[in-house]
Design a protein around this motif. Sequence first.
Motif, PDB file in Angstrom:
ATOM      1  N   LEU A   4       1.043  -1.312   0.100  1.00 21.57           N
ATOM      2  CA  LEU A   4      -0.011   0.086  -0.054  1.00 21.57           C
ATOM      3  C   LEU A   4       0.893   1.132  -0.103  1.00 21.57           C
ATOM      4  O   LEU A   4       1.824   1.341   1.031  1.00 21.57           O
ATOM      5  N   VAL A   5       0.564   2.190  -1.036  1.00 21.54           N
ATOM      6  CA  VAL A   5       1.414   3.539  -0.968  1.00 21.54           C
ATOM      7  C   VAL A   5       0.119   4.467  -0.906  1.00 21.54           C
ATOM      8  O   VAL A   5      -0.474   5.023  -1.725  1.00 21.54           O
ATOM      9  N   GLU A   6       0.587   5.390   0.178  1.00 24.54           N
ATOM     10  CA  GLU A   6      -0.146   6.679   0.251  1.00 24.54           C
ATOM     11  C   GLU A   6       0.269   7.757  -0.402  1.00 24.54           C
ATOM     12  O   GLU A   6       1.509   7.771  -0.410  1.00 24.54           O
ATOM     13  N   LEU A  20      -6.412  12.111   0.077  1.00 24.18           N
ATOM     14  CA  LEU A  20      -5.517  11.110   0.376  1.00 24.18           C
ATOM     15  C   LEU A  20      -5.911  10.093  -0.657  1.00 24.18           C
ATOM     16  O   LEU A  20      -7.194   9.814  -0.964  1.00 24.18           O
ATOM     17  N   SER A  21      -4.822   9.569  -1.218  1.00 28.40           N
ATOM     18  CA  SER A  21      -4.925   8.364  -2.170  1.00 28.40           C
ATOM     19  C   SER A  21      -4.250   7.115  -1.454  1.00 28.40           C
ATOM     20  O   SER A  21      -3.005   7.428  -0.851  1.00 28.40           O
ATOM     21  N   CYS A  22      -4.563   6.098  -1.734  1.00 24.50           N
ATOM     22  CA  CYS A  22      -3.929   4.867  -1.305  1.00 24.50           C
ATOM     23  C   CYS A  22      -4.022   3.720  -2.416  1.00 24.50           C
ATOM     24  O   CYS A  22      -5.032   3.289  -2.560  1.00 24.50           O
ATOM     25  N   ALA A  23      -2.784   3.515  -3.041  1.00 26.64           N
ATOM     26  CA  ALA A  23      -2.631   2.401  -4.337  1.00 26.64           C
ATOM     27  C   ALA A  23      -2.479   1.213  -3.571  1.00 26.64           C
ATOM     28  O   ALA A  23      -1.423   1.038  -2.863  1.00 26.64           O
ATOM     29  N   ALA A  24      -3.148   0.092  -4.015  1.00 23.55           N
ATOM     30  CA  ALA A  24      -2.527  -1.259  -3.643  1.00 23.55           C
ATOM     31  C   ALA A  24      -1.962  -1.992  -4.903  1.00 23.55           C
ATOM     32  O   ALA A  24      -2.543  -1.936  -5.921  1.00 23.55           O
ATOM     33  N   LYS A  75      -8.883   0.688 -10.160  1.00 24.16           N
ATOM     34  CA  LYS A  75      -7.504   1.274 -10.194  1.00 24.16           C
ATOM     35  C   LYS A  75      -6.764   0.824  -8.814  1.00 24.16           C
ATOM     36  O   LYS A  75      -5.690   0.877  -8.290  1.00 24.16           O
ATOM     37  N   ASN A  76      -7.643  -0.347  -8.126  1.00 18.19           N
ATOM     38  CA  ASN A  76      -7.083  -0.663  -6.724  1.00 18.19           C
ATOM     39  C   ASN A  76      -6.375   0.405  -5.813  1.00 18.19           C
ATOM     40  O   ASN A  76      -5.579   0.385  -5.033  1.00 18.19           O
ATOM     41  N   THR A  77      -7.577   1.424  -5.783  1.00 14.31           N
ATOM     42  CA  THR A  77      -6.964   2.651  -5.148  1.00 14.31           C
ATOM     43  C   THR A  77      -8.271   3.205  -3.989  1.00 14.31           C
ATOM     44  O   THR A  77      -9.406   2.935  -4.391  1.00 14.31           O
ATOM     45  N   VAL A  78      -8.099   3.264  -2.958  1.00 15.40           N
ATOM     46  CA  VAL A  78      -8.959   4.042  -2.087  1.00 15.40           C
ATOM     47  C   VAL A  78      -8.492   5.731  -1.960  1.00 15.40           C
ATOM     48  O   VAL A  78      -7.412   5.821  -1.711  1.00 15.40           O
ATOM     49  N   TYR A  79      -9.673   6.384  -1.567  1.00 12.83           N
ATOM     50  CA  TYR A  79      -9.590   7.713  -1.464  1.00 12.83           C
ATOM     51  C   TYR A  79     -10.097   8.229  -0.398  1.00 12.83           C
ATOM     52  O   TYR A  79     -11.123   7.585   0.318  1.00 12.83           O
ATOM     53  N   LEU A  80      -9.603   9.259   0.170  1.00 12.56           N
ATOM     54  CA  LEU A  80     -10.090  10.200   1.454  1.00 12.56           C
ATOM     55  C   LEU A  80     -10.160  11.559   1.147  1.00 12.56           C
ATOM     56  O   LEU A  80      -8.976  12.150   1.102  1.00 12.56           O
ATOM     57  N   GLN A  81     -11.260  12.164   1.055  1.00 13.13           N
ATOM     58  CA  GLN A  81     -11.472  13.311   0.747  1.00 13.13           C
ATOM     59  C   GLN A  81     -11.726  14.078   2.150  1.00 13.13           C
ATOM     60  O   GLN A  81     -12.654  13.556   2.831  1.00 13.13           O
ATOM     61  N   MET A  82     -10.836  15.050   2.339  1.00 15.01           N
ATOM     62  CA  MET A  82     -11.045  15.555   3.686  1.00 15.01           C
ATOM     63  C   MET A  82     -11.347  17.169   3.578  1.00 15.01           C
ATOM     64  O   MET A  82     -10.433  18.049   3.059  1.00 15.01           O
ATOM     65  N   GLY A  98      -7.618  -4.932   4.415  1.00 14.15           N
ATOM     66  CA  GLY A  98      -8.258  -6.278   5.033  1.00 14.15           C
ATOM     67  C   GLY A  98      -8.174  -7.453   4.081  1.00 14.15           C
ATOM     68  O   GLY A  98      -8.838  -7.180   3.154  1.00 14.15           O
ATOM     69  N   ALA A  99      -7.175  -8.383   4.278  1.00 15.98           N
ATOM     70  CA  ALA A  99      -7.375  -9.419   3.490  1.00 15.98           C
ATOM     71  C   ALA A  99      -7.224 -10.610   4.593  1.00 15.98           C
ATOM     72  O   ALA A  99      -7.950 -10.702   5.551  1.00 15.98           O
ATOM     73  N   VAL A 100      -6.717 -11.655   4.200  1.00 18.36           N
ATOM     74  CA  VAL A 100      -6.263 -12.823   5.081  1.00 18.36           C
ATOM     75  C   VAL A 100      -5.729 -12.297   6.530  1.00 18.36           C
ATOM     76  O   VAL A 100      -5.940 -12.662   7.377  1.00 18.36           O
ATOM     77  N   MET A 101      -4.701 -11.509   6.047  1.00 18.19           N
ATOM     78  CA  MET A 101      -4.264 -10.673   7.243  1.00 18.19           C
ATOM     79  C   MET A 101      -4.515  -9.202   6.877  1.00 18.19           C
ATOM     80  O   MET A 101      -4.840  -8.680   5.819  1.00 18.19           O
ATOM     81  N   ASN A 102      -4.248  -8.167   7.967  1.00 16.38           N
ATOM     82  CA  ASN A 102      -4.370  -6.774   7.579  1.00 16.38           C
ATOM     83  C   ASN A 102      -2.964  -6.258   7.142  1.00 16.38           C
ATOM     84  O   ASN A 102      -1.711  -6.585   7.698  1.00 16.38           O
ATOM     85  N   TYR A 103      -2.928  -5.525   6.159  1.00 16.22           N
ATOM     86  CA  TYR A 103      -1.698  -4.685   5.756  1.00 16.22           C
ATOM     87  C   TYR A 103      -1.908  -3.318   5.846  1.00 16.22           C
ATOM     88  O   TYR A 103      -2.949  -2.650   5.864  1.00 16.22           O
ATOM     89  N   TRP A 104      -0.888  -2.789   6.067  1.00 16.32           N
ATOM     90  CA  TRP A 104      -0.728  -1.016   6.244  1.00 16.32           C
ATOM     91  C   TRP A 104       0.223  -0.612   5.640  1.00 16.32           C
ATOM     92  O   TRP A 104       1.272  -0.953   5.067  1.00 16.32           O
ATOM     93  N   GLY A 105      -0.061   0.769   5.128  1.00 13.38           N
ATOM     94  CA  GLY A 105       0.950   1.619   4.600  1.00 13.38           C
ATOM     95  C   GLY A 105       1.814   2.134   5.340  1.00 13.38           C
ATOM     96  O   GLY A 105       1.721   2.029   6.525  1.00 13.38           O
ATOM     97  N   LYS A 106       2.715   3.049   5.000  1.00 12.01           N
ATOM     98  CA  LYS A 106       3.933   3.555   5.862  1.00 12.01           C
ATOM     99  C   LYS A 106       3.331   4.698   6.337  1.00 12.01           C
ATOM    100  O   LYS A 106       3.864   5.705   7.405  1.00 12.01           O
ATOM    101  N   GLY A 107       2.306   5.499   5.927  1.00 11.92           N
ATOM    102  CA  GLY A 107       1.569   6.578   6.159  1.00 11.92           C
ATOM    103  C   GLY A 107       1.881   7.918   5.669  1.00 11.92           C
ATOM    104  O   GLY A 107       3.009   7.951   4.984  1.00 11.92           O
ATOM    105  N   THR A 108       1.222   8.807   5.671  1.00 13.21           N
ATOM    106  CA  THR A 108       1.359  10.160   5.133  1.00 13.21           C
ATOM    107  C   THR A 108       0.631  11.155   5.991  1.00 13.21           C
ATOM    108  O   THR A 108      -0.251  11.055   6.570  1.00 13.21           O
TER     109      THR A 108
END
Length: 114
Positions: A4-6, A20-24, A75-82, A98-108
């Motif tokens: 995941l890349v934010e 914010l954007s997050c591409a998986a 696009k395998n992307t989630v957005y957050l409009q703030m 969330g998949a079989v396990m949880n994955y996290w990006g490094k943060g922005t």
Amino acid sequence: QVQLVESGGGLVQAGGSLRLSCAASGSIFSINAMGWYRQAPGKQRELVATITKGGSPIYADSLKGRFTISRDNAKNTVYLQMNSLKLEDTAVYYCYAGAVMNYWGKGTRVTVSS
């Protein structure tokens, strides 16, 4: 594995907006819910919003009406409009998948100034 890349964080004045954007990438077929958490200085990580694969969102009660989560499965992307950002929105925002396990990006980092 899922990567995941934010992007989209930065410095904004109170009352302003950021998106914010997050591409998986990787094993994206395994992803169900995606979303955002945030961690402010000296505080625990907290839920901002999540969205299912079908597009159903869940928001932290305190953020309803200001933040909008969306997802582009193509696009395998989630957005957050703030919008209407407040000083207390200052935090590092982490993308989550969330998949079989949880994955996290490094943060922005989002910094809201007065």
